[in-house]
Design a protein around this motif. Sequence first.
Motif, PDB file in Angstrom:
ATOM      1  N   TYR A 179       0.788  -1.317   0.030  1.00 16.23           N
ATOM      2  CA  TYR A 179      -0.126   0.094  -0.234  1.00 16.23           C
ATOM      3  C   TYR A 179       0.911   1.332   0.027  1.00 16.23           C
ATOM      4  CZ  TYR A 179      -2.704   3.817   1.911  1.00 16.23           C
ATOM      5  OH  TYR A 179      -3.355   5.093   2.179  1.00 16.23           O
ATOM      6  N   VAL A 180       1.804   1.331   0.913  1.00 17.42           N
ATOM      7  CA  VAL A 180       2.733   2.460   1.043  1.00 17.42           C
ATOM      8  C   VAL A 180       3.397   2.632  -0.282  1.00 17.42           C
ATOM      9  CG1 VAL A 180       4.685   3.744   2.104  1.00 17.42           C
ATOM     10  CG2 VAL A 180       2.849   2.389   3.501  1.00 17.42           C
ATOM     11  N   LYS A 181       4.054   1.757  -0.944  1.00 14.54           N
ATOM     12  CA  LYS A 181       5.140   1.700  -1.970  1.00 14.54           C
ATOM     13  C   LYS A 181       4.151   2.145  -3.199  1.00 14.54           C
ATOM     14  CE  LYS A 181       8.654  -1.180  -0.561  1.00 14.54           C
ATOM     15  NZ  LYS A 181       9.223  -2.470  -0.785  1.00 14.54           N
ATOM     16  N   LYS A 182       2.918   1.712  -3.256  1.00 19.46           N
ATOM     17  CA  LYS A 182       2.025   2.213  -4.436  1.00 19.46           C
ATOM     18  C   LYS A 182       1.454   3.345  -4.324  1.00 19.46           C
ATOM     19  CE  LYS A 182      -2.873   0.864  -6.048  1.00 19.46           C
ATOM     20  NZ  LYS A 182      -3.268   2.404  -5.950  1.00 19.46           N
ATOM     21  N   GLU A 183       1.206   4.242  -3.043  1.00 21.85           N
ATOM     22  CA  GLU A 183       0.831   5.413  -3.024  1.00 21.85           C
ATOM     23  C   GLU A 183       2.209   6.376  -3.241  1.00 21.85           C
ATOM     24  OE1 GLU A 183      -2.245   6.842  -2.048  1.00 21.85           O
ATOM     25  OE2 GLU A 183      -2.646   4.734  -2.663  1.00 21.85           O
ATOM     26  N   MET A 184       3.364   5.763  -3.007  1.00 20.14           N
ATOM     27  CA  MET A 184       4.547   6.746  -3.457  1.00 20.14           C
ATOM     28  C   MET A 184       4.455   6.743  -4.963  1.00 20.14           C
ATOM     29  SD  MET A 184       7.248   4.940  -0.630  1.00 20.14           S
ATOM     30  CE  MET A 184       8.752   5.959  -1.009  1.00 20.14           C
ATOM     31  N   VAL A 185       4.369   5.556  -5.571  1.00 18.03           N
ATOM     32  CA  VAL A 185       4.413   5.679  -7.186  1.00 18.03           C
ATOM     33  C   VAL A 185       3.386   6.707  -7.640  1.00 18.03           C
ATOM     34  CG1 VAL A 185       4.242   4.321  -9.145  1.00 18.03           C
ATOM     35  CG2 VAL A 185       5.363   3.330  -7.187  1.00 18.03           C
ATOM     36  N   ASN A 186       2.145   6.589  -6.911  1.00 16.82           N
ATOM     37  CA  ASN A 186       1.084   7.532  -7.212  1.00 16.82           C
ATOM     38  C   ASN A 186       1.390   9.059  -7.117  1.00 16.82           C
ATOM     39  OD1 ASN A 186      -0.921   5.462  -8.002  1.00 16.82           O
ATOM     40  ND2 ASN A 186      -1.704   5.191  -6.056  1.00 16.82           N
ATOM     41  N   GLN A 187       2.123   9.301  -6.042  1.00 19.21           N
ATOM     42  CA  GLN A 187       2.477  10.369  -5.935  1.00 19.21           C
ATOM     43  C   GLN A 187       3.660  11.262  -6.879  1.00 19.21           C
ATOM     44  OE1 GLN A 187       3.740  11.557  -1.995  1.00 19.21           O
ATOM     45  NE2 GLN A 187       2.564  10.357  -1.039  1.00 19.21           N
ATOM     46  N   ILE A 188       4.340  10.185  -7.344  1.00 23.28           N
ATOM     47  CA  ILE A 188       5.260  10.417  -8.496  1.00 23.28           C
ATOM     48  C   ILE A 188       4.647  10.745  -9.750  1.00 23.28           C
ATOM     49  CG2 ILE A 188       7.266   9.538  -9.674  1.00 23.28           C
ATOM     50  CD1 ILE A 188       8.360   8.003  -7.566  1.00 23.28           C
ATOM     51  N   ALA A 189       3.692   9.773  -9.916  1.00 26.58           N
ATOM     52  CA  ALA A 189       2.693  10.205 -11.278  1.00 26.58           C
ATOM     53  C   ALA A 189       2.151  11.473 -11.109  1.00 26.58           C
ATOM     54  CB  ALA A 189       1.916   8.933 -11.396  1.00 26.58           C
ATOM     55  N   GLY A 190       1.664  11.783  -9.918  1.00 26.84           N
ATOM     56  CA  GLY A 190       1.001  13.249  -9.724  1.00 26.84           C
ATOM     57  C   GLY A 190       1.952  14.201 -10.000  1.00 26.84           C
ATOM     58  N   ILE A 191       3.417  14.076  -9.539  1.00 24.91           N
ATOM     59  CA  ILE A 191       4.065  15.187  -9.758  1.00 24.91           C
ATOM     60  C   ILE A 191       4.411  15.356 -11.340  1.00 24.91           C
ATOM     61  CG2 ILE A 191       6.446  15.807  -9.458  1.00 24.91           C
ATOM     62  CD1 ILE A 191       6.400  14.404  -6.493  1.00 24.91           C
ATOM     63  N   LEU A 192       4.578  14.098 -11.872  1.00 22.68           N
ATOM     64  CA  LEU A 192       4.833  14.213 -13.532  1.00 22.68           C
ATOM     65  C   LEU A 192       3.755  14.934 -14.007  1.00 22.68           C
ATOM     66  CD1 LEU A 192       6.130  10.705 -14.180  1.00 22.68           C
ATOM     67  CD2 LEU A 192       7.534  12.892 -13.937  1.00 22.68           C
ATOM     68  N   ARG A 193       2.472  14.793 -13.399  1.00 18.66           N
ATOM     69  CA  ARG A 193       1.471  15.469 -14.428  1.00 18.66           C
ATOM     70  C   ARG A 193       1.469  16.865 -13.975  1.00 18.66           C
ATOM     71  NH1 ARG A 193      -1.404  10.575 -13.298  1.00 18.66           N
ATOM     72  NH2 ARG A 193      -2.057  11.327 -10.960  1.00 18.66           N
ATOM     73  N   GLU A 194       1.682  17.439 -12.821  1.00 19.35           N
ATOM     74  CA  GLU A 194       1.874  18.670 -12.599  1.00 19.35           C
ATOM     75  C   GLU A 194       2.798  19.412 -13.173  1.00 19.35           C
ATOM     76  OE1 GLU A 194       2.392  18.862  -8.423  1.00 19.35           O
ATOM     77  OE2 GLU A 194       0.483  18.194  -7.891  1.00 19.35           O
ATOM     78  N   GLU A 195       3.825  18.514 -13.773  1.00 21.08           N
ATOM     79  CA  GLU A 195       4.993  19.317 -14.408  1.00 21.08           C
ATOM     80  C   GLU A 195       4.609  19.092 -16.154  1.00 21.08           C
ATOM     81  OE1 GLU A 195       8.593  17.163 -13.492  1.00 21.08           O
ATOM     82  OE2 GLU A 195       8.608  18.584 -11.601  1.00 21.08           O
ATOM     83  N   GLY A 196       3.572  18.687 -16.242  1.00 19.89           N
ATOM     84  CA  GLY A 196       2.972  18.683 -17.851  1.00 19.89           C
ATOM     85  C   GLY A 196       3.141  17.563 -18.468  1.00 19.89           C
ATOM     86  N   VAL A 197       3.561  16.304 -18.016  1.00 18.03           N
ATOM     87  CA  VAL A 197       3.332  15.225 -18.328  1.00 18.03           C
ATOM     88  C   VAL A 197       1.763  14.693 -18.589  1.00 18.03           C
ATOM     89  CG1 VAL A 197       3.933  12.659 -18.554  1.00 18.03           C
ATOM     90  CG2 VAL A 197       5.632  14.436 -17.688  1.00 18.03           C
ATOM     91  N   PRO A 198       1.217  14.554 -19.828  1.00 19.18           N
ATOM     92  CA  PRO A 198       0.029  14.482 -20.105  1.00 19.18           C
ATOM     93  C   PRO A 198      -0.493  12.948 -19.576  1.00 19.18           C
ATOM     94  CG  PRO A 198       1.226  14.139 -22.263  1.00 19.18           C
ATOM     95  CD  PRO A 198       2.362  14.709 -21.219  1.00 19.18           C
TER      96      PRO A 198
END
Length: 211
Positions: A179-198
Motif C-alpha cells: 500500500y505505502v509503495k503504491k501510494e509513493m508511485v502514485n505521488q510520483i505520477a501526480g508530480i509528473l502530471r503537475e509538471e506537464g506530462v499528459p
Amino acid sequence: MVSNQDILNELMNYVDGLSHIRSDEVPDIDLYMDQVTTFMNERLAGTRADRDGAVITKTMINNYAKNRLLPAPVRKKYSRSHVLLLILIYYFKNVLSFTDIETILHPLCEGHFSREADPALAEIYDRVFTLEDSARKNLRKDVEEKFAQCEDTFADAPEEDREYLRLFAFLCSLSFDVYVKKEMVNQIAGILREEGVPSAQGAHERVPGEN
C-alpha cells in the motif's frame, strides 16, 4: 496442514524462480499481433502465482493503444520497443491505474521509442532490470524479517488460533508495505502530471478484456 513456515518456503521459492525477459531475447524484427501474444504468454507465464488465464490478449493490446499506453503499430506490426513497453505495462498494471501508467511511460514513448534514440528504450529497459538481483535479495531479506516478527506475536492466543493469527499479521505486514509503495508511485505520477506530462484522456482503471 500447511504450516506458516511451509507458506514462507513456497513464497521464497517463487521469488527465487522469478526472472525477466532481457531485451536481446525480444526478436529484433517487427511482429504481428499473434506473434507478440504468443511470445509474451510463453515467456511471462512463470511470473504469475496464479497460472490460469493469458498474460496478455489481443483485446488488451488494442485497448492499451486506444488509451495511449502504447504507440500504435506500424502496418499492423509491433517493434521490439512495443514489446518492451508491453512488458513494463504488464508489471505496472498490477499496482497502478492506466492513467498513471500512461503518465509514467509517456516520456519513454516520446523520446526513447525509436531505435535511433539516445538512449534507446532497450538500453533503458536493460539498465533498470540490472537492479533485479539486488532487489530480489533485499526483498527476500525483508519478507523473512517480517515473517520472523509476526511469528513472535500472539504468544498469548489460544493454541488453535495462534498459527492463523500470526499468518494474518504477516499478510497485513505485506499488504501495508504494498500500500505505502503504491501510494509513493502514485505521488510520483501526480508530480509528473503537475509538471506537464499528459495523462490518458478517458483511460480506465481497468481496460476491458483484462483478466
